[in-house]
Design an enzyme around this catalytic site. Sequence first.
Site, short mmCIF file in Angstrom:
data_model
loop_
_atom_site.label_atom_id
_atom_site.label_comp_id
_atom_site.label_asym_id
_atom_site.label_seq_id
_atom_site.Cartn_x
_atom_site.Cartn_y
_atom_site.Cartn_z
N CYS A 15 0.81 -1.21 0.00
CA CYS A 15 0.00 0.00 0.00
C CYS A 15 0.84 1.26 0.00
CB CYS A 15 -0.95 -0.01 1.20
SG CYS A 15 -2.28 -1.22 1.04
N LYS A 18 0.44 3.49 -3.01
CA LYS A 18 -0.73 4.35 -3.20
C LYS A 18 -0.33 5.75 -3.64
CE LYS A 18 -4.59 2.77 -0.34
NZ LYS A 18 -5.51 3.16 0.75
N LYS A 47 -14.90 8.97 0.92
CA LYS A 47 -13.57 8.32 0.92
C LYS A 47 -13.59 7.04 1.75
CE LYS A 47 -11.23 12.79 0.50
NZ LYS A 47 -10.23 13.71 1.07
N ASP A 48 -14.67 6.29 1.64
CA ASP A 48 -14.81 5.09 2.46
C ASP A 48 -14.09 3.90 1.84
OD1 ASP A 48 -15.76 3.57 4.66
OD2 ASP A 48 -17.59 4.76 4.67
N ASP A 49 -14.13 2.76 2.54
CA ASP A 49 -13.34 1.59 2.15
C ASP A 49 -13.94 0.82 0.98
OD1 ASP A 49 -11.22 1.61 4.24
OD2 ASP A 49 -12.96 1.49 5.55
N ASP A 89 -11.37 -4.65 3.21
CA ASP A 89 -12.32 -3.55 2.98
C ASP A 89 -13.76 -3.99 3.22
OD1 ASP A 89 -10.39 -1.68 2.39
OD2 ASP A 89 -10.46 -2.04 0.23
N GLY A 137 -10.90 -13.84 -12.82
CA GLY A 137 -10.06 -12.66 -12.76
C GLY A 137 -9.63 -12.19 -14.13
N ASP A 225 -10.21 0.54 7.79
CA ASP A 225 -8.93 -0.16 7.96
C ASP A 225 -7.78 0.80 7.64
OD1 ASP A 225 -9.37 -0.16 5.21
OD2 ASP A 225 -8.81 -2.24 4.91
#
Length: 345
Positions: A15, A18, A47-49, A89, A137, A225
Amino acid sequence: MSSIRLTQYSHGAGCGCKISPKVLDTILKSQIPGFDDPTLVVGNSSKDDAAVVDIGNGQGIVSTTDFFMPIVDDPFTFGRIAATNAISDIYAMGGKPIVAIAILGWPINTLAPEVAQQVIDGGRQVCHEAGISLAGGHSIDAPEPIFGLAVTGIVPLDAIKQNDTAKVGDTLYLTKPLGIGILTTAQKKGKLKPEHEQLAPNAMCTLNKIGQRFAELPGVHAMTDVTGFGLAGHLLEMCEGSGVSARLDFKALPLLDEVDYYLSEGCVPGGTLRNFDSYGDKLDAMDDRTRNILCDPQTSGGLLVAVGKESEAELLAIAAQAGLTLSPIGQLQARTGNQFIEVVQ
């Protein structure tokens, strides 16, 4: 253990890859109006998960995606970490994951397909632990290894936990120790001692399943998180969205062992300074050590929970049943001035 050192094939890690909050805000600004969807319960504005869509009968679909470049050298472990991080998330929203699909970018002329297979196997193992299928995927030829998941979950609409619904007086808890970015940077620099190699992966490979249990408590007012923006960045999102400020007890923060040693060795991720540059003006004055811990980019970090007194004892009991010993790390208070986070040493 594979002899491949995946971290040598990527410019960033986990992360920490980012885009900084400041730059991301610029990217997401748009003059094009979005579709006005009356079923969209949680979208981009907070700006939530994850996103949540009302599908009727009091139920919501939770949708999220997360992917990044290698944060550890071992391919199987990288797959486990990436999957754990993506599924988190769903738990952070109070949901239950139901299915995942993989996202894979692979330098096919540089790294053998058998190595990619190990990465996906790691992701598949974590999906099994979460009780879901890795059902498909998409893959592309890419200059650097990238892996992650798109995950779908379900949540009762009255149990959704958002990051902008905290209240004055709430107590803050964090379910995993900080310092993941520091230790993984030490590994990338070749400074991580063999006896410390599992400290960060053990934390990163732990699913945040407990979020689904916390969501049952009405006094858990907000949850998120902690990932690439660091504890300070994600707490700041909670404070700004909720219209509150936070008083953080720095000495109460859980830290991975040996964090201070590796800080003394100069193992500070580039993402730490990018984070601080994005939101440092909204924080209390602090020394370098405090900054390097609060702004340290976490990968597959813990849940940051804001809970009222009416549910605090029950939250601690649920945590204890799961083998977690939690201590309060701070308190939310009425907002005053321009600084959202006061740090008490």
